[in-house]
Design a protein around this motif. Sequence first.
Motif, short mmCIF file in Angstrom:
data_model
loop_
_atom_site.label_atom_id
_atom_site.label_comp_id
_atom_site.label_asym_id
_atom_site.label_seq_id
_atom_site.Cartn_x
_atom_site.Cartn_y
_atom_site.Cartn_z
N LYS A 48 50.17 -134.85 10.06
CA LYS A 48 50.78 -134.63 11.37
C LYS A 48 52.31 -134.68 11.33
CE LYS A 48 46.87 -136.13 14.18
NZ LYS A 48 46.38 -137.10 15.20
N VAL A 49 52.87 -135.57 10.51
CA VAL A 49 54.33 -135.62 10.41
C VAL A 49 54.85 -134.35 9.75
CG1 VAL A 49 56.31 -136.85 9.44
CG2 VAL A 49 54.37 -138.14 10.38
N VAL A 50 54.17 -133.90 8.71
CA VAL A 50 54.55 -132.66 8.02
C VAL A 50 54.50 -131.48 8.99
CG1 VAL A 50 53.87 -131.03 6.21
CG2 VAL A 50 53.89 -133.49 5.75
N GLN A 51 53.43 -131.40 9.78
CA GLN A 51 53.32 -130.32 10.75
C GLN A 51 54.40 -130.41 11.82
OE1 GLN A 51 49.54 -128.59 11.89
NE2 GLN A 51 48.49 -130.27 10.87
N THR A 52 54.76 -131.64 12.20
CA THR A 52 55.84 -131.81 13.18
C THR A 52 57.17 -131.32 12.62
OG1 THR A 52 54.74 -133.68 14.24
CG2 THR A 52 57.13 -133.51 14.53
N ASP A 192 55.59 -147.08 13.51
CA ASP A 192 55.04 -147.48 12.22
C ASP A 192 55.28 -146.37 11.20
OD1 ASP A 192 53.23 -145.49 12.86
OD2 ASP A 192 51.54 -146.84 13.18
N HIS A 193 54.65 -146.45 10.06
CA HIS A 193 54.90 -145.47 9.00
C HIS A 193 54.46 -144.07 9.39
CE1 HIS A 193 55.79 -144.16 4.94
NE2 HIS A 193 54.55 -143.69 4.78
N PHE A 194 53.43 -143.97 10.22
CA PHE A 194 52.88 -142.67 10.57
C PHE A 194 53.37 -142.16 11.92
CE2 PHE A 194 50.04 -144.58 7.48
CZ PHE A 194 49.98 -143.58 6.53
N PHE A 195 54.26 -142.90 12.56
CA PHE A 195 54.95 -142.46 13.77
C PHE A 195 53.98 -142.06 14.89
CE2 PHE A 195 57.88 -141.95 10.28
CZ PHE A 195 59.06 -142.48 10.79
N HIS A 196 52.92 -142.89 15.06
CA HIS A 196 51.99 -142.63 16.14
C HIS A 196 52.72 -142.62 17.48
CE1 HIS A 196 48.61 -142.86 13.45
NE2 HIS A 196 48.93 -144.08 13.07
N ARG A 197 52.47 -141.58 18.26
CA ARG A 197 53.06 -141.38 19.60
C ARG A 197 54.57 -141.20 19.55
NH1 ARG A 197 49.47 -145.43 20.12
NH2 ARG A 197 51.07 -147.03 20.30
N ARG A 198 55.14 -140.97 18.38
CA ARG A 198 56.58 -140.74 18.25
C ARG A 198 56.90 -139.37 17.67
NH1 ARG A 198 55.59 -145.32 19.90
NH2 ARG A 198 57.07 -147.07 19.95
#
Length: 220
Positions: A48-52, A192-198
């Motif tokens: 999800k971070v990569v796609q963002t 957090d590391h996976f940036f949930h909701r961010r």
Amino acid sequence: MTAGTRQLSIDGPAGRIDVALDLPAGRPTGVAVIAHPHPLFGGTRDNKVVQTLARALLATGHACWRPNFRGVGETDGAYDEGRGETEDLLAVVAAARAHESVDADAAASLVLAGFSFGSFVQTRVARRLQERGAPARRLVLVGTAASRFPVEPVPPDTLVIHGELDDTVPLKSVLDWARPLELPVVVIPGADHFFHRRLPLIKRLVVEAMADGHPADAAD
């Protein structure tokens, strides 16, 4: 990532490299290669971070290349602790810069982006490109894996984003890496590391950085 995502296979040092390519609506103004987190812990180009990161760079006119690292998806080879992965990304950069979708100016305007393990590999790629006299224009590093790998020094305009509450790569390790470089770090409170909701915030930060600090519409 979108209905228009192209699935490509390019030749790399260990065989086939499985790549997703997204093109902006108009003629690309730049090229972006985006690296995913650790392949032995579930990292893929569809993270999800990569796609963002890809959505943000696509919105700013970049042709976005998202390769899978060795042993992930249809990419040949096996995990190589960043060494082979660096060589593979250099092959992707070469293919991206030579692709029919971009002109010479866009090919020269290269962004290297990475998340976690991918950020570490991109610092190695950036160093190699600099040594070859064909440097990237900008680096974007998210969740930089400074506590786990020997992350290379980077240019002073590198965008570094980290979560305040990252317990995979503690913020302190990133600050310790950035301090001697006098490199700013953008800290996202409560992340957090996976940036949930961010993730929308990451997209906005990247879009604004690509616009050289001028506010831009980064609606998700």
